[in-house]
Scaffold this active site. Sequence first.
Site, PDB file in Angstrom:
ATOM      1  N   GLY A 190      -6.206  -9.561  -4.501  1.00 13.11           N
ATOM      2  CA  GLY A 190      -8.105  -8.693  -3.974  1.00 13.11           C
ATOM      3  C   GLY A 190      -9.123 -10.352  -4.609  1.00 13.11           C
ATOM      4  O   GLY A 190      -7.785 -10.990  -5.518  1.00 13.11           O
ATOM      5  N   ARG A 220      -8.270   3.978  -5.878  1.00 12.98           N
ATOM      6  CA  ARG A 220      -7.758   4.856  -5.656  1.00 12.98           C
ATOM      7  C   ARG A 220      -7.680   5.800  -5.563  1.00 12.98           C
ATOM      8  O   ARG A 220      -7.153   6.927  -5.150  1.00 12.98           O
ATOM      9  CB  ARG A 220      -6.651   3.705  -4.413  1.00 12.98           C
ATOM     10  CG  ARG A 220      -6.854   3.323  -3.303  1.00 12.98           C
ATOM     11  CD  ARG A 220      -5.783   2.572  -2.917  1.00 12.98           C
ATOM     12  NE  ARG A 220      -5.058   0.535  -3.810  1.00 12.98           N
ATOM     13  CZ  ARG A 220      -6.255  -0.191  -3.857  1.00 12.98           C
ATOM     14  NH1 ARG A 220      -7.435   0.138  -2.692  1.00 12.98           N
ATOM     15  NH2 ARG A 220      -6.167  -1.042  -4.228  1.00 12.98           N
ATOM     16  N   ASP A 268      -8.873  -8.757  -8.368  1.00 14.97           N
ATOM     17  CA  ASP A 268      -8.497  -8.139  -9.548  1.00 14.97           C
ATOM     18  C   ASP A 268      -8.917  -8.741 -10.081  1.00 14.97           C
ATOM     19  O   ASP A 268      -8.718  -8.419 -11.846  1.00 14.97           O
ATOM     20  CB  ASP A 268      -6.792  -8.087  -9.178  1.00 14.97           C
ATOM     21  CG  ASP A 268      -7.041  -6.671  -8.877  1.00 14.97           C
ATOM     22  OD1 ASP A 268      -7.699  -5.375  -8.912  1.00 14.97           O
ATOM     23  OD2 ASP A 268      -5.639  -6.005  -7.861  1.00 14.97           O
ATOM     24  N   ASP A 302      -9.800   2.515   3.402  1.00 11.38           N
ATOM     25  CA  ASP A 302     -11.065   1.459   3.427  1.00 11.38           C
ATOM     26  C   ASP A 302     -11.302   1.047   1.670  1.00 11.38           C
ATOM     27  O   ASP A 302     -11.743   2.224   0.911  1.00 11.38           O
ATOM     28  CB  ASP A 302     -12.185   1.845   4.287  1.00 11.38           C
ATOM     29  CG  ASP A 302     -12.019   0.276   4.437  1.00 11.38           C
ATOM     30  OD1 ASP A 302     -11.503  -0.906   5.077  1.00 11.38           O
ATOM     31  OD2 ASP A 302     -13.533  -0.409   4.757  1.00 11.38           O
ATOM     32  N   SER A 303     -11.589  -0.167   1.862  1.00  7.90           N
ATOM     33  CA  SER A 303     -11.914   0.349   0.334  1.00  7.90           C
ATOM     34  C   SER A 303     -12.650  -1.313  -0.034  1.00  7.90           C
ATOM     35  O   SER A 303     -12.469  -2.326   0.586  1.00  7.90           O
ATOM     36  CB  SER A 303     -10.622  -0.306  -1.168  1.00  7.90           C
ATOM     37  OG  SER A 303      -9.552  -1.119  -0.436  1.00  7.90           O
ATOM     38  N   LYS A 312      -3.164   0.230 -13.663  1.00  6.98           N
ATOM     39  CA  LYS A 312      -4.484  -0.375 -13.481  1.00  6.98           C
ATOM     40  C   LYS A 312      -4.557   1.387 -12.029  1.00  6.98           C
ATOM     41  O   LYS A 312      -6.206   1.890 -11.910  1.00  6.98           O
ATOM     42  CB  LYS A 312      -3.973  -1.171 -12.141  1.00  6.98           C
ATOM     43  CG  LYS A 312      -5.212  -1.522 -10.754  1.00  6.98           C
ATOM     44  CD  LYS A 312      -5.200  -2.658 -10.127  1.00  6.98           C
ATOM     45  CE  LYS A 312      -6.147  -2.611  -8.722  1.00  6.98           C
ATOM     46  NZ  LYS A 312      -5.308  -3.636  -7.866  1.00  6.98           N
ATOM     47  N   LYS A 321       0.592  -1.601   0.436  1.00  4.51           N
ATOM     48  CA  LYS A 321      -0.040   0.011  -0.037  1.00  4.51           C
ATOM     49  C   LYS A 321       1.004   1.124   0.263  1.00  4.51           C
ATOM     50  O   LYS A 321       0.812   1.621  -0.861  1.00  4.51           O
ATOM     51  CB  LYS A 321      -0.630   0.363   1.389  1.00  4.51           C
ATOM     52  CG  LYS A 321      -2.654  -0.066   0.508  1.00  4.51           C
ATOM     53  CD  LYS A 321      -3.115  -0.309   1.643  1.00  4.51           C
ATOM     54  CE  LYS A 321      -4.908  -0.740   1.521  1.00  4.51           C
ATOM     55  NZ  LYS A 321      -5.509  -0.841   2.895  1.00  4.51           N
TER      56      LYS A 321
HETATM   57  P1  IMP Z   1      -8.638  -2.880   2.714  1.00  2.13           P
HETATM   58  O1  IMP Z   1      -9.272  -1.571   1.658  1.00  2.13           O
HETATM   59  O2  IMP Z   1      -7.184  -2.613   2.855  1.00  2.13           O
HETATM   60  O3  IMP Z   1      -9.525  -2.903   4.486  1.00  2.13           O
HETATM   61  O4  IMP Z   1      -8.947  -3.701   2.025  1.00  2.13           O
HETATM   62  C1  IMP Z   1     -10.200  -4.066   1.341  1.00  2.13           C
HETATM   63  C2  IMP Z   1     -10.368  -5.371   0.957  1.00  2.13           C
HETATM   64  O5  IMP Z   1     -11.044  -5.060  -0.719  1.00  2.13           O
HETATM   65  C3  IMP Z   1      -9.148  -5.951   0.052  1.00  2.13           C
HETATM   66  O6  IMP Z   1      -8.643  -7.414   0.640  1.00  2.13           O
HETATM   67  C4  IMP Z   1      -9.355  -6.835  -1.243  1.00  2.13           C
HETATM   68  O7  IMP Z   1     -10.014  -7.979  -0.876  1.00  2.13           O
HETATM   69  C5  IMP Z   1     -10.788  -5.750  -1.632  1.00  2.13           C
HETATM   70  N1  IMP Z   1     -10.312  -4.903  -2.661  1.00  2.13           N
HETATM   71  C6  IMP Z   1      -9.925  -3.605  -2.265  1.00  2.13           C
HETATM   72  N2  IMP Z   1      -8.971  -2.895  -3.486  1.00  2.13           N
HETATM   73  C7  IMP Z   1      -9.125  -3.927  -4.200  1.00  2.13           C
HETATM   74  C8  IMP Z   1      -8.293  -3.961  -5.759  1.00  2.13           C
HETATM   75  O8  IMP Z   1      -8.292  -2.798  -6.082  1.00  2.13           O
HETATM   76  N3  IMP Z   1      -7.941  -4.405  -6.274  1.00  2.13           N
HETATM   77  C9  IMP Z   1      -8.832  -5.831  -5.792  1.00  2.13           C
HETATM   78  N4  IMP Z   1      -8.928  -6.200  -4.434  1.00  2.13           N
HETATM   79  C10 IMP Z   1      -9.542  -4.730  -3.927  1.00  2.13           C
END
Ligand code: IMP
Length: 197
Positions: free
Chosen positions: A151, A179, A153, A67-68, A173, A12
């Site tokens: 994740g 993001r 992707d 967070d995502s 990407k 990250k």
């Molecule tokens: P966090 O934001 O680190 O809590 O991530 C949340 C989860 O969302 C990750 O573990 C992935 O499973 C998924 N995720 C978030 N961003 C992406 C991305 O850019 N590609 C694929 N999966 C994502």
Amino acid sequence: MEIILATHNKGKIKEFNELAKGTELNFIPVPGNLTFPKEIGTTFFENALIKVNFAFSLTGKTCLGDDSGLEVDALNGKPGINSSRYSKESTDESNMDKLLNELKGIPHEDRSARFKCCLVLIEEGTNKLISSEGTIEGKVAEEKKGDKGFGYDPIFIPEGSLLHTAEMDQKKKNLISHRANAFGPLITKLLSGPTEK
Ligand code: IMP
């Protein structure tokens, strides 16, 4: 300007520094290896806030939390904030397998989904909170393709693309990601001075 990213994840840090290329910003990890508090929020914003509050309380310096996750329309927005822990095993493979299984039989046109990212920054000195949200629309594929990224992707096809996100190189990407879409407006707000946050 140094910004502490509320994470221990080296990938990250690298990604945010790539997004910040050409600016005066440099992202560094939160010091030490204390465990982050549980993400008990009910929205991406609340969870990003939990992370940034933790980092700011440790350092008092300008900190950014993110967070995502992936929202799938056919599943009423799931896995959403639970994206990283969707399946029992909580690995990327098992999370994707669970999702593909749940979408079995659903035609391609009804597999719309989006990655969402929420960024929350607390500014040193002013203690001001600046936040921003970014999305990338697309579809959940019927099968995994590609070995880049992380994740979900391998099973996400961005709108207007023939490639799965895991088939794209990181630079490509980064140009279109949720993001990146959250990052631009956040940095504009941060660097635009004390008003208009
Ligand atoms: P966090 O934001 O680190 O809590 O991530 C949340 C989860 O969302 C990750 O573990 C992935 O499973 C998924 N995720 C978030 N961003 C992406 C991305 O850019 N590609 C694929 N999966 C994502």
